[in-house]
Design an enzyme around this catalytic site. Structure first.
Site, PDB file in Angstrom:
ATOM      1  N   HIS A  42       0.776  -1.236   0.000  1.00  0.00           N
ATOM      2  CA  HIS A  42       0.000   0.000   0.000  1.00  0.00           C
ATOM      3  C   HIS A  42       0.811   1.292   0.000  1.00  0.00           C
ATOM      4  CE1 HIS A  42      -3.463  -2.507   0.477  1.00  0.00           C
ATOM      5  NE2 HIS A  42      -3.009  -3.000   1.610  1.00  0.00           N
ATOM      6  N   HIS A 156      -2.935  -3.171   8.194  1.00  0.00           N
ATOM      7  CA  HIS A 156      -4.045  -3.475   7.283  1.00  0.00           C
ATOM      8  C   HIS A 156      -4.719  -2.181   6.845  1.00  0.00           C
ATOM      9  CE1 HIS A 156      -7.592  -5.365   5.592  1.00  0.00           C
ATOM     10  NE2 HIS A 156      -8.357  -4.691   6.418  1.00  0.00           N
TER      11      HIS A 156
END
EC number: 4.6.1.18
Length: 161
Positions: A42, A156
């Site tokens: 990410h 996450h």
């Protein structure tokens, strides 16, 4: 122009709404800590193009990931979000380790358009840039393998809003 912009924003929101579903289907490669895998998936967009950037993730997972969002910010900035107040995680209401970014960041969402199960280097992605808030889950660092300067780390990407 307004209907087209509105339609594309709705499409992006629908795609991003599936992020939590897709995220739960993968397993972290064993050579990574959860924080390292978060950064790989990410933060570290190795190319400005989804087709190339997703090859890194797909090679680790040995499959074409359905979608992925790259935050155009630094790992340190996301670590700072971990210091924001805890909230219930939208993708898992039993978890309370999520944090709202508080500011919008530029991001690139990659959505699989052409799967290629036999040759993952042929997977093709549509690329959608946006500026959005995000919600990230954070946990204590892995004391054996994560750098000590960050006691709490992102693990996450829970939601883009």
């Amino acid at each position: 122009m307004v209907p087209k912009l509105f339609t594309s924003q709705i499409s992006l929101l629908l795609l991003l709404g599936l992020l939590a579903v897709d995220g739960s289907l993968h397993v972290k490669p064993p050579q990574f800590t959860w924080a390292q895998w978060f950064e790989t998936q990410h933060i570290n967009m190795t190319s400005q193009q989804c087709n190339n950037a997703m090859q890194v993730i797909n090679n680790f997972q040995r499959r074409c990931k359905n979608q992925n969002t790259f935050l155009r910010t630094t790992f340190a900035n996301v670590v700072n979000v971990c210091g924001n107040p805890n909230i219930t995680c939208p993708s898992n209401r039993s978890r309370n380790n999520c944090h709202h970014s508080g500011v919008q960041v530029p991001l690139i969402h990659c959505n699989l358009t052409t799967p290629s199960p036999q040759n993952i280097s042929n997977c093709r992605y549509a690329q959608t840039p946006a500026n959005m808030f995000y919600i990230v889950a954070c946990d204590n660092r892995d004391p054996r393998r994560d750098p000590p300067q960050y006691p709490v780390v992102p693990v996450h990407l829970d939601r883009i809003i």
